[in-house]
Write an enzyme that holds these catalytic residues in place. Structure first.
Site, short mmCIF file in Angstrom:
data_model
loop_
_atom_site.label_atom_id
_atom_site.label_comp_id
_atom_site.label_asym_id
_atom_site.label_seq_id
_atom_site.Cartn_x
_atom_site.Cartn_y
_atom_site.Cartn_z
NE ARG A 24 46.75 86.78 42.25
CZ ARG A 24 47.30 86.39 41.11
NH1 ARG A 24 47.69 85.15 40.93
NH2 ARG A 24 47.49 87.24 40.12
CG ASN A 42 43.35 85.70 41.36
OD1 ASN A 42 43.19 86.23 42.44
ND2 ASN A 42 43.85 86.34 40.32
#
Length: 99
Positions: A24, A42
């Site tokens: 990320r 996520n």
């Protein structure tokens, strides 16, 4: 960032070893480097998903990065891109990590 002609929005999901490997953070960094906006998060089932918006050339560059590169310790099995559409204005002001 110029708004108007040539802006794209696309949703994505990346499969493989993409959690616990700073995927990320690297996606956010790459998105900001390319000058696109959107978000990344996520999922509960081990993937990473999000949305990219910006000029079509930069959106395509981030799509390729998500599919071929990712974070240094990630292993990308596949990347899916959905809901691609032309947009008139950006719906996000930054590239954010959603918790």
């Amino acid at each position: 960032m110029a708004e108007g002609e040539g802006l794209l929005s696309v949703d994505y999901e990346v499969f493989g070893k993409v959690q616990g490997v700073f995927f990320r953070k690297h996606t956010q960094t790459q998105g900001k480097k390319l000058g696109v906006v959107g978000w990344v998060q996520n999922t509960d089932y081990g993937t990473v998903q999000g949305q990219i918006q910006g000029p079509s050339v930069q959106v395509r560059q981030l799509q390729e990065w998500l599919w071929k590169t990712g974070s240094p310790k990630s292993r990308i099995d596949k990347a899916e891109f959905r809901n691609e559409k032309k947009i008139v204005h950006l719906e996000h002001s930054d590239f954010c990590i959603v918790k």
